[in-house]
Design an enzyme around this catalytic site. Structure first.
Site, PDB file in Angstrom:
ATOM      1  N   ALA A  79     -54.590 -17.748  55.854  1.00  0.00           N
ATOM      2  CA  ALA A  79     -55.000 -18.326  57.154  1.00  0.00           C
ATOM      3  C   ALA A  79     -54.646 -20.028  57.394  1.00  0.00           C
ATOM      4  CB  ALA A  79     -56.322 -18.160  57.548  1.00  0.00           C
ATOM      5  N   ASP A  80     -54.021 -20.232  58.280  1.00  0.00           N
ATOM      6  CA  ASP A  80     -54.048 -21.717  58.529  1.00  0.00           C
ATOM      7  C   ASP A  80     -54.304 -22.140  59.759  1.00  0.00           C
ATOM      8  OD1 ASP A  80     -52.333 -24.075  57.692  1.00  0.00           O
ATOM      9  OD2 ASP A  80     -51.291 -23.876  59.495  1.00  0.00           O
ATOM     10  N   THR A  81     -55.002 -23.003  59.808  1.00  0.00           N
ATOM     11  CA  THR A  81     -55.873 -23.690  61.223  1.00  0.00           C
ATOM     12  C   THR A  81     -55.364 -25.245  61.567  1.00  0.00           C
ATOM     13  OG1 THR A  81     -57.832 -22.626  60.655  1.00  0.00           O
ATOM     14  CG2 THR A  81     -58.205 -24.174  62.118  1.00  0.00           C
TER      15      THR A  81
END
Length: 194
Positions: A74-76
Site C-alpha cells: 500500500a501507498d498513501t
C-alpha cells in the site's frame, strides 16, 4: 477464517494495527523500494504502482512462497489541489504542509496491491478531509509532540491534538490512517481470498 499466508509489505505500525482489525493472521516485512513519484503519471497510477512494487519487493525476500501466499502492498499520499504531499523532509517542510492545509479540504489517497502468484490486483481509495484552521503556535505544538515526519501531508488523523482540527471527513477513516480496510476486504472477497 483464512488459511492464507498474508504478508503485509510494510513495517508501518499504523498499517499493522489496521490489518489486525481484519482478524486475519499476517506477517509484516519491510519493502525497501524507491517511492519517488513519476511526474508524467497521475497520482492514482503512482500510488498503485508503488503499492505493487512494494508487494513484488517483499515476495522476492520470502524464502518460501506458496499458492496460498498473498502480499499486500500500500501507498498513501495527501493531495492538495493537484499537488501530492508526501512525507515531509524535515520540520520546515512539515510546517509548510500543515499551514497550506489549514481551513481547507484535501484528498487522502491510498493505492493498494494484492499479489498472489502471477495474479496482481491493484486499486485505490480516496477520502476527503477538511481541516479547521490551526494557528502557527498550534502547528508547532503538533510537530513538537507528534513528530509527523513519517506521514504523508505531515499529519496523522489518529494523532492526539490533531482530533481538534478535523472538521469533516467524507469516505473511509481507515484509508486516511493508511489502509482502506473495507475496500481491501471487498477485493479479497471477490478474489476468493476470504
Amino acid at each position: 477464517m483464512s488459511k492464507l499466508n498474508i504478508v503485509l509489505a510494510s513495517q508501518s505500525p499504523r498499517r499493522r494495527e489496521l490489518l489486525e482489525l481484519m482478524q486475519i493472521p499476517f506477517t509484516a516485512i519491510a519493502a525497501d523500494i524507491d517511492e519517488t513519484f513519476n511526474p508524467d503519471l497521475p497520482v492514482t497510477r503512482n500510488i498503485m504502482d508503488i503499492a505493487e512494487k512494494k508487494a513484488r519487493a517483499v515476495i522476492k525476500k520470502l524464502t518460501k512462497s506458496t499458492a496460498d501466499t498473498v502480499i499486500l502492498g500500500a501507498d498513501t499520499t495527501v493531495v492538495f489541489g493537484n499537488k501530492p504531499l508526501g512525507k515531509p523532509s524535515g520540520r520546515e517542510e512539515a510546517y509548510a504542509m500543515l499551514a497550506e492545509l489549514q481551513g481547507t479540504s484535501h484528498k487522502v489517497m491510498t493505492g493498494f496491491a494484492l499479489l498472489q502468484g502471477t495474479l496482481c490486483h491493484t486499486d485505490y481509495a480516496t477520502t476527503l478531509v477538511e481541516f479547521s484552521p490551526m494557528t502557527g503556535k498550534e502547528i508547532n505544538h503538533y510537530i513538537d509532540t507528534q513528530q509527523p515526519f513519517d506521514k504523508a501531508g505531515a499529519y496523522g488523523i489518529q494523532d492526539p491534538f490533531m482530533s481538534c482540527f478535523i472538521r469533516r471527513i467524507e469516505g473511509c477513516y481507515y484509508n486516511v490512517v493508511g489502509l482502506p480496510l473495507s475496500h481491501i476486504y471487498s477485493v479479497m472477497r471477490t478474489m476468493g481470498l476470504v
